[in-house]
Write an enzyme that holds these catalytic residues in place. Structure first.
Site, PDB file in Angstrom:
ATOM      1  N   SER A 142      -1.800   4.804   0.438  1.00 27.06           N
ATOM      2  CA  SER A 142      -0.731   3.748   0.591  1.00 27.06           C
ATOM      3  C   SER A 142      -1.517   2.695   1.386  1.00 27.06           C
ATOM      4  CB  SER A 142       0.335   4.139   1.354  1.00 27.06           C
ATOM      5  OG  SER A 142       1.184   3.086   1.536  1.00 27.06           O
ATOM      6  N   TYR A 155       4.881   9.075   8.485  1.00 29.62           N
ATOM      7  CA  TYR A 155       4.735   8.692   7.065  1.00 29.62           C
ATOM      8  C   TYR A 155       3.181   8.210   7.184  1.00 29.62           C
ATOM      9  CZ  TYR A 155       4.679   6.558   2.253  1.00 29.62           C
ATOM     10  OH  TYR A 155       4.283   6.128   0.997  1.00 29.62           O
TER      11      TYR A 155
END
Ligand SMILES: NC(=O)c1ccc[n+]([C@@H]2O[C@H](COP(=O)([O-])OP(=O)(O)OC[C@H]3O[C@@H](n4cnc5c(N)ncnc54)[C@H](OP(=O)(O)O)[C@@H]3O)[C@@H](O)[C@H]2O)c1
Length: 249
Positions: A142, A155
């Site tokens: 990401s 995360y």
């Protein structure tokens, strides 16, 4: 002949979002697709849609936290389609929150799915790829694997870990064993991912980046994955970072 006509691809987390769009697009490019997730009804419906479009797909229930599930996916794929060429290790969750809120169970779940789930998926396909001296591993990192955001520390940590892992894999496996490795790093993509957020403050903050018509669509990421896996064998697309045009950070 379609570019992936002789290839078989396993997609984890194919029941929604990026995984679903990727499974569909890989099938449209000729791949036999093994579509896996915990929600079997969803992957079953996806496999039906692929078949209606003239493609080949096998739906399988798989929780990436369970090594046995992932091993079963690999065994069944080999029996059904005669091998595996591509793993898209996509399954993930994003229950973000400030560390001070101590959502400890969600921290652990994020590590279990986003990092240990990728490791389990890798462990299941790697013997096959090493034996055949070919294969393509696609991991979903990401923008959060390149940049840390307050409220997303755990995360981000899992997405940094996935990126480090993929780079190590590339160095160990690409030159010697002809196994290609691609890291996909999306910015904001409109999917069901935000539904995993229980912390209302974190949800409100992140929603600013997920605006319909401005954020990316799952199909944008599927197209990037298809680009990476349809290159000729000497081309190893290592990293693709894609932000929506409007996204600054
Ligand atoms: N959307 C974004 O903005 C964005 C940005 C960068 C990276 N990513 C990454 O892209 C990947 C896909 O996310 P998405 O945006 O497409 O979200 P999504 O629509 O929520 O899809 C997540 C998928 O992961 C599966 N999953 C969750 N826990 C699982 C488990 N324990 N075992 C197996 N499958 C599991 C879900 O299926 P079941 O619940 O049916 O199991 C679902 O198919 C994730 O790794 C995410 O971190 C997304």
């Amino acid at each position: 002949m379609k570019p992936l006509s002789r290839k078989t691809a396993i997609v984890t987390g194919a029941s929604s979002g990026i995984g679903r769009a990727t499974a569909l697009e890989l099938a449209r490019k000729g791949a036999s697709v093994v579509a896996t997730a915990r929600r079997f009804d969803r992957v079953e419906a996806l496999a039906r849609q692929i078949a209606e479009e003239g493609g080949r797909a096998l739906p399988l229930r798989c929780d990436v936290r369970e090594a046995r599930d992932v091993e079963n996916v690999v065994e069944t794929s080999c029996k059904h389609f005669g091998g595996i060429d591509i793993l898209v290790a996509n399954a993930g969750i994003m229950p973000i929150s400030l560390m001070r809120h101590l959502h400890v169970a969600e921290w652990m779940a994020t590590v279990d799915v986003n990092f240990k789930g990728v490791l389990a998926s890798l462990a299941a396909v790697l013997p096959k790829f090493l034996e055949q001296k070919s294969g393509h591993i696609v991991t979903l990192s990401s923008v959060a694997g390149r940049k840390v955001y307050p409220g997303s520390a755990v995360y981000c940590a899992t997405k940094y870990a996935v990126r480090a892992l993929a780079e190590g894999l590339r160095m160990e496996l690409s030159p010697s064993d002809n196994i290609r490795v691609t890291i996909i790093e999306p910015g904001a993509v409109i999917t069901e991912l935000l539904e995993t957020i229980t912390d209302q403050a974190a949800l409100q903050e992140i929603q600013k980046n997920f605006q319909e018509g401005r954020a990316l669509q799952a199909e944008d990421i599927a197209a990037a994955i298809v680009y990476a896996v349809t290159q000729p064998p000497h081309v190893n697309v290592n990293e693709i970072l894609i932000r929506p045009t409007f996204q600054e950070l």
